[in-house]
Structure formats: structure tokens, C-alpha cells
Write an enzyme that holds these catalytic residues in place. Structure first.
Site, short mmCIF file in Angstrom:
data_model
loop_
_atom_site.label_atom_id
_atom_site.label_comp_id
_atom_site.label_asym_id
_atom_site.label_seq_id
_atom_site.Cartn_x
_atom_site.Cartn_y
_atom_site.Cartn_z
N ASP A 224 0.82 -1.21 0.00
CA ASP A 224 0.00 0.00 0.00
C ASP A 224 0.86 1.26 0.00
O ASP A 224 2.04 1.22 0.35
CB ASP A 224 -0.88 0.03 1.26
CG ASP A 224 -1.99 -1.00 1.22
OD1 ASP A 224 -1.97 -1.86 0.31
OD2 ASP A 224 -2.86 -0.95 2.11
N ASP A 225 0.22 2.36 -0.34
CA ASP A 225 0.73 3.73 -0.18
C ASP A 225 1.76 4.16 -1.22
O ASP A 225 2.25 5.28 -1.18
CB ASP A 225 1.31 3.99 1.24
CG ASP A 225 0.26 3.81 2.33
OD1 ASP A 225 -0.90 3.51 1.99
OD2 ASP A 225 0.62 3.96 3.51
N HIS A 275 -5.83 2.61 -3.93
CA HIS A 275 -5.78 2.89 -2.49
C HIS A 275 -6.37 4.29 -2.25
O HIS A 275 -6.00 4.95 -1.31
CB HIS A 275 -4.33 2.79 -2.00
CG HIS A 275 -4.18 2.64 -0.52
ND1 HIS A 275 -5.03 1.87 0.25
CD2 HIS A 275 -3.27 3.16 0.36
CE1 HIS A 275 -4.63 1.93 1.52
NE2 HIS A 275 -3.57 2.72 1.60
N HIS A 279 -5.49 8.98 0.08
CA HIS A 279 -5.43 8.24 1.35
C HIS A 279 -6.41 8.77 2.40
O HIS A 279 -6.10 8.88 3.58
CB HIS A 279 -4.00 8.24 1.92
CG HIS A 279 -3.69 7.01 2.72
ND1 HIS A 279 -3.98 6.92 4.07
CD2 HIS A 279 -3.16 5.81 2.37
CE1 HIS A 279 -3.60 5.72 4.51
NE2 HIS A 279 -3.11 5.04 3.49
N HIS A 366 3.99 -2.15 3.04
CA HIS A 366 4.02 -0.83 2.38
C HIS A 366 5.34 -0.68 1.64
O HIS A 366 6.41 -0.86 2.25
CB HIS A 366 3.86 0.27 3.43
CG HIS A 366 2.57 0.16 4.19
ND1 HIS A 366 2.40 -0.73 5.23
CD2 HIS A 366 1.38 0.79 4.03
CE1 HIS A 366 1.16 -0.63 5.69
NE2 HIS A 366 0.51 0.29 4.97
#
Ligand code: NI
Length: 414
Positions: A224-225, A275, A279, A366
Site C-alpha cells: 500500500d501507499d 488505495h 489516502h 508498504h
């Protein structure tokens, strides 16, 4: 006169005796020869009939002796002759392979390189072997096999199968390690680089491929991210080196800063999920902002990949019924959380994955942290040795027989 006749008579008698002795000698030798051959064949026929049906004998007793030895040990698995030039025997002794290549007439034990016309041909063969190993196995397995394993050769009419003995590092692996080099792969500019002629497969397809196996333990890696340029690139390269895949849940507002990373992701078969754009916790988005965050992200990704974005990973794992009903996507959560962003510690991450990840799990990481990059580089070979295949979320769902449905949230596929 009488004397002369007696002398001639004597000579005749001596000659007759000599001839009788000579014939007897030849007769005895012949009988002896028959007995030897018969005894040898009797033994062979016995083994042939009762121990190993496919046993084949040759004109050289050194080779036949070896065949008898392997048959007696019940370890002979392949026995081939090619062009009446070479004989190749393959032995499998409880998973330990050995091959014996002989000159057909002289029974001289040869090495694989003796089968090539010259050094260049042998070098080409070695590079083909390396190429095929790279297609089939993770890089660390390929390198271990080339550097530390003893290969055994099964030389057939249309291909050479190379069996590798497991080294200390690879001993946990259950399956047999081997590659096939079809002769089609060894024809360069219509030239045969080998010392013998062979058969070419007309519908050749390279069998040395890495395939996902529905019967193998499987976990999905998710990141993620990102994307995060260099770190994401290193993670992707580690995945490629280890025949692994993953799903990258990327942020819409980062996509245009890392176009090349996203292109590489797409080209190399990694799965790209959303995602959100920046965020934000999805339940906090109201009045069309929810749909907007998803569609802006999808548009940015699609501009690079040309593909729809199927999966959504909600930031913080925050999701409610309103979010689920509003968006026409499946939602992907996780059941193994490395907390890599909190610990920023490679060993912690590795231990957490090794201790917790089980068949069907989704692992959360991540790709924006350096220790996570190192984690991936180290843990993938460990997982491979433990019999796991690491895949993307969609691959895991498919392997486990799930059809991903919109408005549903998934934590694992078991
Ligand atoms: Ni996040």
C-alpha cells in the site's frame, strides 16, 4: 623306394594327428566361448525378465556390467543408445541422480562435453541450460543448481533432461529439480552442435516454465501507499527474481510522479489496485467525493496501463456498508499485518510473515519503507523453500476458487 614310402606315410600320420589336435583345440575354444556367452546371457535374461523389463544390453561388456549393477540395485531409470555411438544410463538412487555416458563400442566413460563437436557448442549448451533454469526456477535456486549441484543427464532421442541433486540449501524442496533441453533449442543457423544426430520435435513448445499450482500453499503479498520509485522498483525486481507476484494498491495522487514505475508494474504482470486518490478514510467521504476519489485514481492509472482498476484497498482498512454499497468494486482487506510502517524492522517483518502467513492469507506491507524492501528480498526465498507460492490477490482468489464480487470485502481466501 620302401624307405621313401614309409617317410611319406609317417608325414601323413603326423599331419593327421596335428589336424586332429588343431580341430579339437578349436572345438574346445568354441565350446568354452559358447558356455561363457550362454552363462552371461542366462544371467542377463534372468534380470531382463524379472527385474527390469526395459533393460537393454549392448555389444560392450563394460556397459552391460554397469547395467547389471544398476538393475541389481533397482536404481536404473533410463537406458538409451544414440546413433550406435553413445549409451547413456541414468540412475536414481532415492532421489540422488547419476548418469553414465559411454562410447558405444569401446565402453569408455565420457563427460557431457564430449558429446559436442567443439567448445563453442558446449558453451552454447551451458547457456541454454542456464536460460531454461531461469525460466523455471527462482534466481537463487538457479544459481545454487549451477554452482553447487551435480547434474545427471538423461539423453533421449528428442531432448536432454538434466536432473539436479538437491544441495543442503535446497533439501527442503519436495519436487524433483530438472530442466529439459529440447534439441530444437540447440540448432543454431541450421547447424547441429552435437556429435550425434537426433529427432526434432515439429510442434515444440518450451516446457521449462514456472506455473502456478492450485495444490501448493499460496499467499498474496499486497503493498500500500506507493508507488515509491526506487523502493517499489526493488520490490518488483525481488518478486520477479523469485517467480512471485503481488498487488500494489497505489494512491491516485502519486501516479503521475511515478509513471515509469507504474508502466513497469503493468508490463511485468503485477496487479494494480486502488488505495484512493489521497489516502482518505472512505467512510468520511460524502456527497460524491467517495466516487470521485476512486474514479480520479482509476483514470490516472488507466491513462498509463489502459486497464480498468478492479480492486480497492480502503485506507486504514476503514469500510462500512455505505461505502460497500456505493462502489462497484470488490474490497481487499488483509489477515496478516506486518505493521512494517510501525516497526521499520526487517527481522520483525520476516519473523511475522514466517510465523503467521498460512495458505490463503493476504499479507499487508508498504512499499515506501526501506526495511520492507529488504524484507521482501529475504523472505521470498524462505517462503519458496517452505513450499509457498507468492501471488497477487486476484491470482490467490482464482487459485482458491473464489469469484471476486463487487460490494464484498475479503480478508483471505481459504
Ligand atoms: Ni495506506
Amino acid at each position: 623306394m620302401r624307405y621313401t614310402i614309409n617317410w611319406v606315410m609317417k608325414m601323413k600320420i603326423v599331419k593327421t594327428i596335428f589336424e586332429i589336435l588343431l580341430l579339437s583345440f578349436i572345438f574346445i575354444i568354441t565350446i568354452f566361448g559358447f558356455i561363457v556367452v550362454h552363462e552371461y546371457n542366462k544371467n542377463s535374461v534372468y534380470l531382463n525378465d524379472f527385474k527390469y523389463q526395459k533393460t537393454r544390453y549392448y555389444e560392450n561388456k563394460i556397459i552391460n556390467k554397469k547395467i547389471d549393477e544398476l538393475v541389481k540395485n533397482n536404481t536404473l531409470v533410463s537406458n538409451n543408445v544414440f546413433n550406435k555411438r553413445y549409451v547413456c544410463l541414468l540412475e536414481n538412487n532415492n532421489g540422488n541422480y547419476a548418469s553414465y555416458i559411454y562410447g558405444y563400442y569401446n565402453g569408455k566413460l565420457l563427460e557431457i562435453k564430449d558429446l559436442f563437436k567443439n567448445e563453442d557448442g558446449y558453451e552454447l549448451f551451458k547457456s541454454k541450460v542456464e536460460e531454461m533454469l531461469a525460466l523455471k526456477y527462482p534466481k537463487f535456486v538457479k544459481e545454487e543448481l549451477i554452482n553447487n549441484s551435480t547434474p545427471a543427464y538423461d539423453i533421449l532421442e528428442n531432448k536432454i533432461i538434466i536432473h539436479y541433486n538437491k544441495t543442503e540449501l535446497l533439501k527442503e524442496i519436495n519436487e524433483d529439480l530438472y530442466v529439459e533441453i529440447n534439441y530444437v533449442e540447440l540448432i543454431i543457423d541450421n547447424n547441429n552442435i552435437l556429435n550425434y544426430s537426433f529427432q526434432l520435435d515439429s510442434n515444440y513448445e518450451n516446457p521449462n516454465t514456472y506455473k502456478l499450482d492450485p495444490n501448493k500453499k499460496t499467499i498474496a503479498f499486497t503493498f500500500d501507499d506507493g508507488p515509491a520509485g526506487e523502493k517499489t522498483m526493488r520490490i518488483m525486481n525481488a518478486l520477479l527474481d523469485n517467480k512471485a507476484n503481488a498487488t500494489f494498491f497505489i494512491l491516485g495522487n502519486k501516479v503521475n510522479n511515478y509513471k515509469e514505475t507504474v508502466e513497469f508494474m503493468n508490463k511485468n504482470g503485477f496487479e494494480i489496485g486502488s488505495h484512493t486518490y489521497e489516502h482518505t478514510s472512505l467512510p468520511k467521504l460524502k456527497n460524491g467525493k467517495l466516487e470521485e476519489s476512486i474514479s480520479k485514481t482509476e483514470n490516472n492509472i488507466k491513462a498509463i496501463t489502459g486497464k480498468d482498476v478492479l480492486l480497492i484497498r480502503p485506507p486504514y482498512g476503514a469500510i462500512n456498508d455505505y461505502v460497500k454499497e456505493s462502489l462497484n468494486h470488490p474490497f481487499i482487506l488483509w489477515d496478516v499485518d506486518t505493521n512494517d510502517w510501525l516497526y521499520k524492522d526487517k527481522d520483525h517483518n520476516i519473523n511475522h510473515i514466517i510465523e503467521n502467513a498460512k495458505d490463503g492469507d493476504i499479507v499487508l506491507m508498504h512499499d515506501i519503507h526501506e526495511p520492507t524492501v529488504e524484507t521482501v528480498e529475504e523472505v521470498l526465498p524462505m517462503l519458496y523453500l517452505k513450499g509457498y507460492q507468492v501471488v497477487s490477490v486476484s491470482e490467490l482468489a482464482e487459485l482458491k476458487g473464489y469469484k471476486l464480487e463487487n460490494h464484498h470485502a475479503y480478508r483471505s481466501f481459504k
